[in-house]
Design a protein around this motif. Structure first.
Motif, PDB file in Angstrom:
ATOM      1  N   HIS A 139     -42.107 -28.311 -22.702  1.00  0.00           N
ATOM      2  CA  HIS A 139     -41.631 -28.388 -21.319  1.00  0.00           C
ATOM      3  C   HIS A 139     -40.697 -27.207 -21.027  1.00  0.00           C
ATOM      4  CE1 HIS A 139     -41.004 -29.959 -17.486  1.00  0.00           C
ATOM      5  NE2 HIS A 139     -40.728 -31.234 -17.749  1.00  0.00           N
ATOM      6  N   PRO A 140     -41.213 -25.976 -20.999  1.00  0.00           N
ATOM      7  CA  PRO A 140     -40.335 -24.812 -20.778  1.00  0.00           C
ATOM      8  C   PRO A 140     -39.697 -24.785 -19.394  1.00  0.00           C
ATOM      9  CG  PRO A 140     -42.653 -24.164 -20.734  1.00  0.00           C
ATOM     10  CD  PRO A 140     -42.622 -25.587 -21.195  1.00  0.00           C
ATOM     11  N   LEU A 141     -40.367 -25.345 -18.393  1.00  0.00           N
ATOM     12  CA  LEU A 141     -39.803 -25.342 -17.045  1.00  0.00           C
ATOM     13  C   LEU A 141     -38.513 -26.150 -16.984  1.00  0.00           C
ATOM     14  CD1 LEU A 141     -40.104 -24.491 -14.097  1.00  0.00           C
ATOM     15  CD2 LEU A 141     -41.500 -26.559 -13.727  1.00  0.00           C
ATOM     16  N   LEU A 142     -38.460 -27.272 -17.671  1.00  0.00           N
ATOM     17  CA  LEU A 142     -37.245 -28.080 -17.704  1.00  0.00           C
ATOM     18  C   LEU A 142     -36.115 -27.329 -18.395  1.00  0.00           C
ATOM     19  CD1 LEU A 142     -35.779 -30.755 -17.200  1.00  0.00           C
ATOM     20  CD2 LEU A 142     -36.721 -31.585 -19.369  1.00  0.00           C
ATOM     21  N   THR A 143     -36.424 -26.618 -19.475  1.00  0.00           N
ATOM     22  CA  THR A 143     -35.402 -25.846 -20.187  1.00  0.00           C
ATOM     23  C   THR A 143     -34.834 -24.747 -19.295  1.00  0.00           C
ATOM     24  OG1 THR A 143     -36.589 -26.286 -22.251  1.00  0.00           O
ATOM     25  CG2 THR A 143     -34.922 -24.534 -22.275  1.00  0.00           C
ATOM     26  N   GLN A 156     -23.010 -21.196 -34.544  1.00  0.00           N
ATOM     27  CA  GLN A 156     -23.283 -21.456 -33.128  1.00  0.00           C
ATOM     28  C   GLN A 156     -23.690 -22.922 -32.948  1.00  0.00           C
ATOM     29  OE1 GLN A 156     -23.608 -18.820 -30.391  1.00  0.00           O
ATOM     30  NE2 GLN A 156     -22.241 -17.849 -31.861  1.00  0.00           N
ATOM     31  N   ASP A 157     -23.412 -23.456 -31.750  1.00  0.00           N
ATOM     32  CA  ASP A 157     -23.916 -24.783 -31.386  1.00  0.00           C
ATOM     33  C   ASP A 157     -25.314 -24.605 -30.799  1.00  0.00           C
ATOM     34  OD1 ASP A 157     -21.649 -26.173 -32.171  1.00  0.00           O
ATOM     35  OD2 ASP A 157     -20.673 -25.947 -30.221  1.00  0.00           O
ATOM     36  N   VAL A 158     -26.296 -25.110 -31.498  1.00  0.00           N
ATOM     37  CA  VAL A 158     -27.698 -24.921 -31.131  1.00  0.00           C
ATOM     38  C   VAL A 158     -28.225 -26.189 -30.464  1.00  0.00           C
ATOM     39  CG1 VAL A 158     -30.025 -24.519 -31.999  1.00  0.00           C
ATOM     40  CG2 VAL A 158     -28.094 -23.241 -32.949  1.00  0.00           C
ATOM     41  N   TYR A 159     -28.922 -26.002 -29.351  1.00  0.00           N
ATOM     42  CA  TYR A 159     -29.576 -27.108 -28.637  1.00  0.00           C
ATOM     43  C   TYR A 159     -31.053 -26.760 -28.493  1.00  0.00           C
ATOM     44  CZ  TYR A 159     -24.808 -28.484 -27.480  1.00  0.00           C
ATOM     45  OH  TYR A 159     -23.492 -28.851 -27.571  1.00  0.00           O
ATOM     46  N   VAL A 160     -31.890 -27.623 -29.011  1.00  0.00           N
ATOM     47  CA  VAL A 160     -33.343 -27.433 -28.940  1.00  0.00           C
ATOM     48  C   VAL A 160     -33.897 -28.468 -27.971  1.00  0.00           C
ATOM     49  CG1 VAL A 160     -35.508 -27.316 -30.211  1.00  0.00           C
ATOM     50  CG2 VAL A 160     -33.373 -26.635 -31.332  1.00  0.00           C
ATOM     51  N   ILE A 161     -34.415 -28.011 -26.833  1.00  0.00           N
ATOM     52  CA  ILE A 161     -34.970 -28.912 -25.819  1.00  0.00           C
ATOM     53  C   ILE A 161     -36.476 -29.006 -26.034  1.00  0.00           C
ATOM     54  CG2 ILE A 161     -35.251 -29.331 -23.352  1.00  0.00           C
ATOM     55  CD1 ILE A 161     -32.734 -27.745 -22.847  1.00  0.00           C
ATOM     56  N   ILE A 216     -48.875 -34.236 -28.508  1.00  0.00           N
ATOM     57  CA  ILE A 216     -47.635 -34.836 -28.993  1.00  0.00           C
ATOM     58  C   ILE A 216     -47.323 -34.437 -30.434  1.00  0.00           C
ATOM     59  CG2 ILE A 216     -48.816 -36.959 -29.686  1.00  0.00           C
ATOM     60  CD1 ILE A 216     -45.318 -36.709 -28.112  1.00  0.00           C
ATOM     61  N   ASN A 217     -48.325 -34.374 -31.289  1.00  0.00           N
ATOM     62  CA  ASN A 217     -48.077 -34.056 -32.695  1.00  0.00           C
ATOM     63  C   ASN A 217     -47.643 -32.600 -32.869  1.00  0.00           C
ATOM     64  OD1 ASN A 217     -48.786 -36.663 -33.529  1.00  0.00           O
ATOM     65  ND2 ASN A 217     -50.959 -36.117 -33.600  1.00  0.00           N
ATOM     66  N   ASP A 218     -48.228 -31.691 -32.091  1.00  0.00           N
ATOM     67  CA  ASP A 218     -47.790 -30.301 -32.149  1.00  0.00           C
ATOM     68  C   ASP A 218     -46.344 -30.162 -31.683  1.00  0.00           C
ATOM     69  OD1 ASP A 218     -50.265 -29.584 -33.070  1.00  0.00           O
ATOM     70  OD2 ASP A 218     -51.039 -28.959 -31.116  1.00  0.00           O
ATOM     71  N   SER A 219     -45.960 -30.925 -30.671  1.00  0.00           N
ATOM     72  CA  SER A 219     -44.588 -30.858 -30.179  1.00  0.00           C
ATOM     73  C   SER A 219     -43.609 -31.363 -31.222  1.00  0.00           C
ATOM     74  CB  SER A 219     -44.457 -31.674 -28.887  1.00  0.00           C
ATOM     75  OG  SER A 219     -45.316 -31.174 -27.873  1.00  0.00           O
TER      76      SER A 219
END
Length: 496
Positions: free
Chosen positions: A12-16, A51-56, A63-66
């Motif tokens: 979901h790159p648009l949300l990020t 660094q504080d890392v956030y992975v969205i 689903i499995n690839d995600s």
């Protein structure tokens, strides 16, 4: 924001991008792809040391690839000496598999929680978990945010006459979510339930439990002044047991061998109440708000619609009475199947949940379909609540398959008399062309979801009923508060 790196997965790159815009930053560089053999390739393009890392990364059609991409990104950042790693998962994958649905089933949501911990995650931010108890699967802190304030705000601003609306749950498992929204909006609520497991009394139980019919025929009605407890105990404990001896038994013993309540009027010779008396026996006006209907292959039909599907016990079937009935010596040998009549009858109701009771927490028809049961031809649907000439909000946590949504919408409109229906959910998965089928349903006026699950812009343009609520503000604020060490509890009760 200094000291923060926000990475985006491919789900979901648009949300990020929207979240980063609200935080005044840009997504960190990362090269994501696949090798020729299908393996996921991840290469972090910036330094994440201290660094504080956030992975969205939300769920997606793949689903499995995600999931694998998220795990590899967390592991890569952990190996890069990141100070902390937070997985921002608006839609948590495999959240519907949070409990065993069979004796050999897997609790996949717990397994995914363990995989995230092993990969190196320090914190998880998610939105509207399918089962809130899933937070106990993690050994790390979990913030389960709610989209309810955003949904309530959208209703107040976009639904005319919302103060007279009714919030309806389309199944028993979603009542807690529905009552919470109803309390927020100060509205009445109702429920639509579908009888999916219990067999019909006239077609199965009435034909199988023949000992009740035989008992009514063989037992002679007693005088009114004779004690029914004495006769019933005398007939079940042996002929050589004298009725006079039972008179001296204690009250506890008499109650132990008492007949079932539904046999007392017949055995004692009591007069049945007339129809007029029965009509005035219950005066609760709320009973009038219970409406039933018939579902044939997922759609509401009229009462005179011909029945579909074979019955489990034909009416002409002769079942030999059990050993507790008085039979003559000339009777034929008992049918071996009659001894297991109760087990056969109970198996008609479908699979039991672990623990011996029905799984009342199932909150979507897609869950039931995943267990491999055969779809029933006809079901009974019940509406509890007054929705006549009112707007109805049918609420659940996700929309995957559309069967239960269409059935609930047709019930509240055709039977309940509702004037407008809004189907509202947090996660819009829309599998198996469910969005197109809901669009074609005349009883559904609007379909409201959030952007936790990716929906292509082309689908949004084609749909005339779909409304998408942006929740990037909620995710951005949770990231900001977590980074600066502020309390996140205020996000659970946003002021509208």
């Amino acid at each position: 924001m200094r000291g923060v790196q926000i990475f985006s997965g491919t789900s979901h790159p648009l949300l990020t991008e929207t979240v980063c815009q609200r935080l005044g930053t840009l997504p960190a560089k990362a090269n994501l792809g696949k090798f020729s053999n299908g393996e996921t390739s991840v290469n972090i393009g910036v330094s994440v040391r201290n660094q504080d890392v956030y992975v969205i990364q939300s769920g997606s059609k793949k689903i499995n690839d995600s999931v694998m991409e998220l795990l590899i990104m967390i592991s890569a950042c952990k190996g890069g000496s990141a100070k902390s790693i937070t997985a921002v998962m608006p839609y948590f994958p495999y959240s519907r598999q949070s409990k065993k649905k069979s004796h050999r089933g897997a609790i996949t949501a717990r397994m995914l929680a363990n995989l995230l911990t092993v990969a190196g995650v320090d914190h998880v931010i998610t939105l509207d978990l399918h089962a809130s108890q899933m937070q106990g699967f993690f050994g790390k802190p979990v913030d389960n945010l709610f989209a309810e304030p955003f949904i309530a705000r959208w209703i107040r601003m976009n639904v005319p006459g919302w103060r007279e609306a009714v919030v309806v749950s389309k199944n028993a498992g979603g009542t807690k979510r529905v009552t919470s929204l109803a309390d927020t909006l100060k509205l009445n609520f109702g429920i639509v339930t579908t009888d999916r497991r219990r067999p019909k009394l006239g077609a199965t139980l009435a034909d199988s439990t023949v000992f009740f019919d035989s008992l009514d025929q063989d037992v002679t009605p007693l005088p009114k002044d004779q004690d029914p407890f004495v006769v019933h105990t005398h007939s079940t404990r042996g002929d050589d047991f004298q009725a006079g001896e039972l008179q001296s038994e204690s009250t506890e013993q008499r109650e132990l061998f008492a007949p079932p309540p539904y046999l007392l009027p017949e055995m004692s010779g009591a007069r049945r109440p007339s129809e007029l008396e029965a009509a005035h026996e219950y005066t609760d006006v709320r009973v009038r708000e219970v409406i039933t209907g018939r579902l044939v292959q997922g759609h509401l039909v009229d009462d005179d619609y011909p029945p579909s599907g074979p019955t489990s016990f034909p009416a002409s079937r002769n079942v030999t009475p059990g050993p507790f009935l008085n039979r003559d010596s000339s009777d034929a040998a008992p049918d071996p199947m009659s001894e297991s009549i109760f087990s056969n009858t109970s198996s008609l109701a479908g699979d039991h949940a672990l623990g011996g009771s029905f799984d009342a927490a199932e909150s979507s028809d897609e869950e039931e379909g995943s267990t491999g049961r055969c779809a029933e031809q006809e079901k009974t649907i019940t509406l509890v609540g007054d929705v006549r000439d009112r707007t109805v909000f049918i609420v659940d946590d996700m929309i995957d398959k559309c069967g239960s949504w269409i059935a609930a919408a047709e019930t509240v409109v055709k039977r309940g008399g509702a004037k407008k229906v809004y189907c509202i959910a947090t996660h819009g998965l829309f599998g198996d062309e469910s969005l197109e089928q809901m669009e074609a349903c005349a009883s559904i006026d609007y379909i409201v979801v959030t952007n936790t699950f990716p929906i292509s812009p082309l689908v949004m343009k084609k749909s005339k009923k779909l409304v998408v609520i942006d929740i990037s503000t909620l995710l951005a604020e949770s990231i900001r508060r977590h980074h600066y060490g502020e309390s996140v509890s205020a996000l659970f009760h946003l002021n509208d």
